[in-house]
Design an enzyme around this catalytic site. Sequence first.
Site, PDB file in Angstrom:
ATOM      1  N   TRP B 111       0.922  -1.333  -0.024  1.00  0.00           N
ATOM      2  CA  TRP B 111       0.015  -0.102  -0.049  1.00  0.00           C
ATOM      3  C   TRP B 111       0.795   1.533  -0.021  1.00  0.00           C
ATOM      4  O   TRP B 111       0.427   2.130  -0.652  1.00  0.00           O
ATOM      5  CB  TRP B 111      -0.944  -0.104   1.113  1.00  0.00           C
ATOM      6  CG  TRP B 111      -2.174  -1.034   0.785  1.00  0.00           C
ATOM      7  CD1 TRP B 111      -2.327  -2.339   1.294  1.00  0.00           C
ATOM      8  CD2 TRP B 111      -3.092  -1.264  -0.240  1.00  0.00           C
ATOM      9  NE1 TRP B 111      -3.304  -3.054   0.613  1.00  0.00           N
ATOM     10  CE2 TRP B 111      -3.677  -2.082  -0.183  1.00  0.00           C
ATOM     11  CE3 TRP B 111      -3.309  -0.304  -1.264  1.00  0.00           C
ATOM     12  CZ2 TRP B 111      -4.591  -2.455  -1.237  1.00  0.00           C
ATOM     13  CZ3 TRP B 111      -4.180  -0.439  -2.157  1.00  0.00           C
ATOM     14  CH2 TRP B 111      -5.211  -1.660  -2.058  1.00  0.00           C
ATOM     15  N   ASP B 180      -2.388   6.382   6.182  1.00  0.00           N
ATOM     16  CA  ASP B 180      -3.090   5.740   5.643  1.00  0.00           C
ATOM     17  C   ASP B 180      -3.471   4.948   6.735  1.00  0.00           C
ATOM     18  O   ASP B 180      -2.882   3.774   7.082  1.00  0.00           O
ATOM     19  CB  ASP B 180      -2.520   4.922   4.315  1.00  0.00           C
ATOM     20  CG  ASP B 180      -3.676   3.722   3.872  1.00  0.00           C
ATOM     21  OD1 ASP B 180      -4.786   3.693   4.410  1.00  0.00           O
ATOM     22  OD2 ASP B 180      -3.370   3.267   2.718  1.00  0.00           O
ATOM     23  N   LYS B 204     -13.472  -1.663   6.311  1.00  0.00           N
ATOM     24  CA  LYS B 204     -12.434  -2.556   7.163  1.00  0.00           C
ATOM     25  C   LYS B 204     -13.268  -2.478   8.709  1.00  0.00           C
ATOM     26  O   LYS B 204     -13.811  -3.431   8.999  1.00  0.00           O
ATOM     27  CB  LYS B 204     -11.105  -2.368   7.063  1.00  0.00           C
ATOM     28  CG  LYS B 204     -10.686  -2.811   5.695  1.00  0.00           C
ATOM     29  CD  LYS B 204      -9.221  -2.164   5.504  1.00  0.00           C
ATOM     30  CE  LYS B 204      -8.912  -2.235   3.922  1.00  0.00           C
ATOM     31  NZ  LYS B 204      -8.523  -3.666   3.417  1.00  0.00           N
TER      32      LYS B 204
END
Lengths: 371, 371
Positions: B111, B180, B204
């Site tokens: 990521w 993030d 999530k």
Amino acid sequence: MSTTAPLRAVKRAFNFNAGPAALPLPVLERIREELLDYRGTGMSVMELSHRSAEFEAINNAAEQNLRRLLAIPEEYAVIFVQGGGSMQFTMAPMNLCLPGKPVDVLHTGMWTAKAIGELKKGVLHNIAASTEAEKFARLPRREEIKLSPDASYTYICSNNTIEGTQYTELPASAAPLVADMSSDIASRPMDVSKFGLIFAGAQKNLGPSGVTVVIVRKDLAERADKNLPSLLQYRTHIKEKSLYHTPPTFAVYVLSLVTEWIAGEGGLAGMQKRNEAKAKLLYHTIEDSNGFYRCPVEKSSRSLMNVVFRVAGGDEAVEKQFAKDATAASLIGTPGHRSVGGMRISLYNAVGLDAVEALTGFMREFQRTRA
Amino acid sequence: MSTTAPLRAVKRAFNFNAGPAALPLPVLERIREELLDYRGTGMSVMELSHRSAEFEAINNAAEQNLRRLLAIPEEYAVIFVQGGGSMQFTMAPMNLCLPGKPVDVLHTGMWTAKAIGELKKGVLHNIAASTEAEKFARLPRREEIKLSPDASYTYICSNNTIEGTQYTELPASAAPLVADMSSDIASRPMDVSKFGLIFAGAQKNLGPSGVTVVIVRKDLAERADKNLPSLLQYRTHIKEKSLYHTPPTFAVYVLSLVTEWIAGEGGLAGMQKRNEAKAKLLYHTIEDSNGFYRCPVEKSSRSLMNVVFRVAGGDEAVEKQFAKDATAASLIGTPGHRSVGGMRISLYNAVGLDAVEALTGFMREFQRTRA
């Protein structure tokens, strides 16, 4: 881990919201039925991985349903993205502009004004026509449109929700036609091959807010600089079939159900028939009111999707009362956009003729008690 | 217009998906209960206007719930945007970069690689640390981090879903810290004041996909060039309280319910306790397997959210069988990310300890039949 909860009976309102808007009741019932367990997976659709076979099937169904309904030719990609029409005001020029070649815009209301606002941030463009002087009460006439000889594309908003106008005939354009079709996509048959790019937020005729349909001729998507942010390039989503990153899975699922419902109701021809019947009844009620209700839009430009009118010569107190009484009668969403006032009735696909019958009955009664 | 449909009993799976992921059952039941009629409006939440008082209340509740849960200071804005973390890879540098001042990045997995990929398109940046040589099996040590003296900001991914690592101690940084936090926001108490910007896809720990939470120090949002596309400026969404354009209303609604559920379960301290208990049981089962299961991540860097491990020394045939047998036992989403293989168990807030007990029971049995 078994669960059943008794559900209470519900009374549904007549919903004339401009978007997010009414959804077909059978679709909502289906969503409810499978909300805790999507077809035996033991998971809600919202809990499925976007890489699962189940979601892939949903994603494909949404695309294929649209392809069939709109008879989308093979050379067009159909992708689902986020950000609504507003993001497309940026993505369309980012992807489709050629160096030194302007965007020709037909300026027809607040939504083209928003698109122009983004073009003004450094994109060469030309207002090829504008009906602003007439308060956007009609669309440009053929002879008024002054296109550039070398435009990157010609931009229109096919249906202007706030002003209540809708194209029946498309402007002739040698450059690819790009249309913001947020408020009339899938409401009537249309020839996709006349367009280079069509975009539409789903929240009017196709589903809930949070997913945007983009139909783009694949060769045009290749115009984009590969150095643009990945997410802002159409080709990224085309290549990955809308699964480059986590999509708004639930919104795509609802879209797949709504498009399935449209197909079952006779497809776009069925929608057109339905939508024309609703609009006809409402415009007739307005015309038949001896001026108590008045639609400011020129007849040839009137929208089947958003019917705007004034009450009692535009008396704001009366219009406020109209909206209040309508709400009390379970007729929701009648006020016009805050920027123009008056009333606005949105008649998207999922709004039934029964809703318009209830509304026009209310309108006659409201007039009777005031006259 | 009254409707009640009988609902069948449902069997729920144990859901270890990496995102979109498990949602709390009481939240799903509530959604189902009010799906056709949101609190007497006669409309589904999806059918409400985003300008209605009802949706405004939902939007405010979502923000206020987050503010309370995360103890977000007044000088931070909380906004809801579209496009997921991937859009933030573009928006963060667009909005927060100062001329000539680089972005310092701590590179810890796929990521951050994606974020770096977007920075490479013309944004000055510096890889301040990287654990790529160790296959990202740990986070950078304090002494390895080489920050620039004049960075625009320092960028981290607080929890690396694919590699199974999570910061417990934040890197010291004079420049604003940008995180993030997609996969561990709201999973444990945290000090927002240590960050300049936090972003997180909801799918999530906070809700469904399609909405992204951005928490940004208001003064930093003012760094952005006003000529940027309106939708890509944080200030646009701050000014309009996430209602500049049509928001993903249903996703915001679900987020408001999930955050309410978190509050009712003891807030972030409650989540931490819950998440630690789950992770402890799973890591213990791995450690206790005499090497049949092996977690490649260095202990100090192990994630409470995503537990990665190999089976039988990384024998892919056995791992495939593990996933297949797990699925048959209603244990869903056990395979690791396709880029790294192995297994990955995601233990987000809504995953119950009962799910981990079922999983670890399965793991012991799977090992017994293979040993």
